[in-house]
Design an enzyme around this catalytic site. Structure first.
Site, mmCIF file in Angstrom:
data_model
loop_
_atom_site.group_PDB
_atom_site.id
_atom_site.type_symbol
_atom_site.label_atom_id
_atom_site.label_comp_id
_atom_site.label_asym_id
_atom_site.label_seq_id
_atom_site.Cartn_x
_atom_site.Cartn_y
_atom_site.Cartn_z
ATOM 1 N N CYS A 103 19.366 90.867 9.542
ATOM 2 C CA CYS A 103 20.637 90.158 9.376
ATOM 3 C C CYS A 103 21.794 91.163 9.362
ATOM 4 O O CYS A 103 22.036 91.821 10.358
ATOM 5 C CB CYS A 103 20.594 89.266 8.132
ATOM 6 N N HIS A 135 16.255 85.717 9.540
ATOM 7 C CA HIS A 135 15.566 86.184 8.338
ATOM 8 C C HIS A 135 14.068 85.921 8.487
ATOM 9 O O HIS A 135 13.611 84.809 8.244
ATOM 10 C CB HIS A 135 16.106 85.472 7.094
ATOM 11 N N GLU A 177 11.697 86.773 6.595
ATOM 12 C CA GLU A 177 11.105 86.455 5.292
ATOM 13 C C GLU A 177 11.304 84.998 4.901
ATOM 14 O O GLU A 177 10.696 84.506 3.949
ATOM 15 C CB GLU A 177 11.676 87.384 4.208
#
Length: 221
Positions: A101, A203, A205
C-alpha cells in the site's frame, strides 16, 4: 475519506510481539510507525512465516526478505521513514523487498500527496484519483488484478483474482515496471517489480486466500 480514516484506526502501528525467529529465511518488517503492522503480522503468524521487526540498520543482516508496510499519507510516511535513518540502507538492499500500500508508494519517485519526494527506487509517480460520480475516492473494496509478467510473486494466483484495496492515490501505469494491473476510473499498477523490489497497492493480509498465497510466495522468493 472516512473509509481510509476508519481503516487506519483499525490498523494502528501497535508494536507486535516478535515471532520466534527460525533461522535464516524470515521476513524483516521495517518498523517506522506507518500502520498496518498488526494485521500483517497476524497474517504471517497464520501462515507460519517467521518474522521480526527492523528498528535499526544492523537488524537488516538477520533477514533474507523485507516488507515495508504503510497506510495513510505518503508524505507523512516518508518523513517517519527518514527519521529512522534507514533510508540509505533500504535503497541499497539487494534481497527481496516488498512494499505494501503506502509502502509500495514510497518506492516511487514522487507522490502528489503532499508533493512529496520519495525513495525513487522506481522512476514513476504516485498520482491522485480524479473524483467523479461513478468512481468515488478513496477506492475502497475488492477489485480484480491481472498479472502482466510472469513472476513467482503471483504463482498459483489465477488471472483476474480479487484483492482488497483502500487508497486515494495510485501508481501510474508503466509497462516496464508494472507486474500486475487493475482499473478504477483509469488503469494503474496494482503491483510493480524492479530487480529485487516489489510493491503491491492492495492489502494481501486482508485479501483472503490469494492474499495469503502472495505472502507465502514472497517468503519463498
Amino acid at each position: 475519506m472516512d473509509e481510509i480514516k476508519n481503516f487506519i484506526e483499525t490498523n494502528k502501528a501497535i508494536p507486535p510481539k516478535s515471532s520466534p525467529f527460525r533461522g535464516r529465511g524470515g521476513i524483516g518488517i521495517i518498523n517506522y510507525g506507518a500502520g498496518n503492522i498488526f494485521s500483517l503480522t497476524a497474517a504471517l503468524e497464520r501462515l507460519g512465516i517467521a518474522y521480526d521487526m527492523i528498528n535499526k540498520e544492523e537488524d537488516f543482516e538477520q533477514f533474507d526478505r523485507y516488507i515495508i508496510p504503510g497506510v495513510g499519507h505518503a508524505g507523512a510516511a516518508m518523513n517517519k521513514l527518514e527519521q529512522t535513518g534507514l533510508v540509505p540502507a533500504i535503497k541499497s538492499l539487494t534481497k527481496p523487498t516488498l512494499g505494501i500500500c503506502v509502502g509500495m508508494q514510497l518506492l516511487t519517485s514522487y507522490s502528489e500527496e503532499g508533493s512529496s519526494n520519495l525513495l525513487d527506487i522506481f522512476p514513476i509517480k504516485t498520482l491522485k484519483f480524479a473524483n467523479n460520480t461513478e468512481y468515488k475516492v478513496p477506492h475502497t473494496g475488492w477489485n480484480t488484478v491481472y498479472p502482466e509478467k510472469e513472476n513467482p510473486l503471483f504463482e498459483n494466483i489465477p488471472n483476474g483474482s480479487h484483492f482488497y484495496f483502500v487508497h486515494s492515490y495510485f501508481i501510474e501505469y508503466n509497462i516496464v515496471y508494472t507486474l500486475s494491473s487493475t482499473t478504477y476510473n483509469n488503469k494503474f499498477s496494482a503491483s510493480i517489480w524492479r530487480d529485487n523490489f516489489y510493491g503491491v497497492q492492495f492489502h494481501p493480509e486482508k485479501s483472503g486466500a490469494y492474499g495469503e498465497t502472495l505472502l507465502t510466495n514472497f517468503s519463498k522468493i
